[in-house]
Design a protein around this motif. Sequence first.
Motif, short mmCIF file in Angstrom:
data_model
loop_
_atom_site.label_atom_id
_atom_site.label_comp_id
_atom_site.label_asym_id
_atom_site.label_seq_id
_atom_site.Cartn_x
_atom_site.Cartn_y
_atom_site.Cartn_z
N VAL A 146 0.91 -1.25 0.09
CA VAL A 146 0.13 -0.06 0.00
C VAL A 146 0.99 1.26 0.08
CG1 VAL A 146 -1.78 1.24 1.16
CG2 VAL A 146 -1.97 -1.19 1.10
N GLY A 147 0.94 2.07 -1.17
CA GLY A 147 1.55 3.18 -1.24
C GLY A 147 0.58 4.52 -1.11
N ASN A 148 1.27 5.49 -1.70
CA ASN A 148 0.30 6.79 -1.26
C ASN A 148 -0.90 6.82 -2.28
OD1 ASN A 148 1.75 8.61 0.41
ND2 ASN A 148 3.33 8.60 -1.35
N GLU A 149 -0.86 6.24 -3.25
CA GLU A 149 -2.28 6.57 -4.30
C GLU A 149 -3.07 5.15 -3.51
OE1 GLU A 149 -3.36 5.47 -8.87
OE2 GLU A 149 -1.20 5.65 -8.45
N THR A 150 -2.88 4.18 -3.46
CA THR A 150 -3.69 2.92 -3.11
C THR A 150 -4.19 3.53 -1.74
OG1 THR A 150 -2.23 1.37 -3.94
CG2 THR A 150 -3.67 0.59 -2.33
N ALA A 151 -3.32 4.00 -0.64
CA ALA A 151 -3.88 4.33 0.44
C ALA A 151 -5.06 5.44 0.33
CB ALA A 151 -2.72 4.98 1.39
N ASP A 152 -4.90 6.42 -0.56
CA ASP A 152 -5.87 7.56 -0.69
C ASP A 152 -6.91 6.87 -1.56
OD1 ASP A 152 -4.53 9.29 0.66
OD2 ASP A 152 -3.35 10.15 -1.03
N SER A 153 -6.94 5.96 -2.51
CA SER A 153 -8.04 5.47 -2.94
C SER A 153 -8.71 4.75 -2.00
CB SER A 153 -7.34 4.43 -4.07
OG SER A 153 -6.81 5.20 -5.16
N TYR A 159 -13.82 4.21 2.11
CA TYR A 159 -14.13 4.81 3.51
C TYR A 159 -14.89 6.18 3.50
CZ TYR A 159 -12.10 0.70 5.76
OH TYR A 159 -11.70 -0.55 6.33
N LYS A 160 -15.03 6.69 2.49
CA LYS A 160 -15.72 7.96 1.94
C LYS A 160 -14.87 9.05 3.07
CE LYS A 160 -20.30 5.67 1.68
NZ LYS A 160 -20.11 4.63 2.43
N GLN A 161 -13.64 8.83 3.11
CA GLN A 161 -12.82 10.04 3.54
C GLN A 161 -12.21 11.06 2.58
OE1 GLN A 161 -12.46 9.93 7.22
NE2 GLN A 161 -14.24 8.49 6.66
N SER A 162 -12.02 12.39 2.96
CA SER A 162 -11.96 13.54 1.72
C SER A 162 -10.11 13.27 1.69
CB SER A 162 -12.27 14.60 2.26
OG SER A 162 -13.84 14.86 2.45
N GLU A 163 -9.78 12.34 1.09
CA GLU A 163 -8.31 12.33 0.73
C GLU A 163 -8.21 12.33 -0.77
OE1 GLU A 163 -5.90 12.33 2.75
OE2 GLU A 163 -6.61 11.63 4.78
N PHE A 164 -7.41 13.31 -1.34
CA PHE A 164 -7.48 13.25 -2.75
C PHE A 164 -6.54 12.39 -3.36
CE2 PHE A 164 -6.48 15.12 -7.20
CZ PHE A 164 -7.68 15.30 -7.43
N VAL A 165 -6.74 11.45 -4.33
CA VAL A 165 -6.01 10.56 -4.94
C VAL A 165 -5.07 11.25 -6.34
CG1 VAL A 165 -6.09 8.33 -6.24
CG2 VAL A 165 -7.66 8.94 -4.43
N VAL A 166 -4.08 11.17 -6.29
CA VAL A 166 -3.06 11.49 -7.45
C VAL A 166 -2.33 10.05 -8.10
CG1 VAL A 166 -0.91 12.62 -7.99
CG2 VAL A 166 -2.27 13.40 -6.08
N ASP A 167 -2.73 10.42 -9.49
CA ASP A 167 -2.22 9.16 -10.13
C ASP A 167 -1.45 9.89 -11.33
OD1 ASP A 167 -4.18 10.05 -12.14
OD2 ASP A 167 -5.30 8.06 -11.58
N ALA A 168 -0.80 8.92 -12.45
CA ALA A 168 -0.16 9.41 -13.37
C ALA A 168 -1.07 10.22 -14.22
CB ALA A 168 0.49 8.07 -13.94
N TYR A 169 -2.06 9.81 -14.35
CA TYR A 169 -3.14 10.75 -15.38
C TYR A 169 -3.12 12.07 -14.57
CZ TYR A 169 -4.83 6.64 -17.94
OH TYR A 169 -5.00 5.55 -18.63
N THR A 170 -3.21 12.26 -13.35
CA THR A 170 -3.07 13.71 -12.69
C THR A 170 -2.15 14.45 -13.16
OG1 THR A 170 -4.24 12.54 -10.73
CG2 THR A 170 -3.56 14.90 -10.54
N LYS A 171 -0.74 13.55 -13.07
CA LYS A 171 0.38 14.36 -13.38
C LYS A 171 0.68 14.86 -14.94
CE LYS A 171 2.94 11.94 -9.77
NZ LYS A 171 4.21 10.90 -9.62
#
Length: 234
Positions: A146-153, A159-171
Motif C-alpha cells: 500500500v503506497g500513497n495512491e492506494t492508501a488514498d484510494s 471509507y468515504k474520507q476526503s483524501e485526494f487521489v493522485v495518479d499518473a494521469y493527474t500528473k
Amino acid sequence: MTNKVGEEIKLIFSKLYNQYGPQGWWPLINYECSNTTKTGATKGYHPLNYILPKTRDEIYEIILGTILTQNTAWTSAEKALLNLNNLNAINPEKLLSLGDDTLKETIRCAGFLNQKAKYIKAVTNFYISLDGTIPTREELLRVKGVGNETADSILLYAYKQSEFVVDAYTKRIFIHNGIIKENDNYNKIKYVFESNLEPEQSVYNEYHALIVEHAKRYYNKKPYGQNDRLLLRI
C-alpha cells in the motif's frame, strides 16, 4: 498557493464535470447499474450514488480492487474480481482460506500475480484487524503493497474520507496545463488540490474519476494532451 492556481483547479473540475458528467466510482461488480458514457469498463458504476459501499464485503471489494489495479488496466482487475467472486472469495475470511496457488491463478489476469497475492493477503489481514473501524492513512501506508495512491484510494472510495487521489494521469494533465511541475512529488501535488478544493468526499471522488476519464481519451499517448481541446491552455 496562489488564487490563480485555485481558480484554475476549480475551473478544470467544472469543465470536466460539464463534459462527462458524474462518473459513479468506485465500481462494484454485483451492483446492477452502469455508466455507458465512459471509456473502458462500464458495469458496476453508480453515478450520483455516494452512499456505496454500504456493506463490509463491498468495502473489502474496493480494497481488493485498489491492489489488483496496480500497474494494470481496470478491465484486467475487474476480471480478477469476477474470478474471486465465482469462488465466493470477496470476503476476507473466505479469501484467506484459499490456497496460495489458487489465489495466484485466480488473479493471474491482473498481472504480477506473486506480488499481488502477497499484497492481498497482507491487506486482508489488516482489514480483519480493523474490526469495522476506519484506518488512518499512516496505518494503511504501513501495510505491505500500500503506497500513497492506494492508501488514498482506499480512504476515499472504500471509507468515504476526503483524501485526494493522485495518479499518473493527474500528473500528465496538470503538468501539461502548467499547474504542477514535472518534479513535484505525490504529497506536494495532493496538497495543491486539497488546499484549493472544499474537503468534500463527493468532489474528490468525481474529480479523480473525471481526470481518469479525460486522460484515457487524450493523455494515453505521447505527446500527452496534443489533441486536448477541453483543457489546452492558450
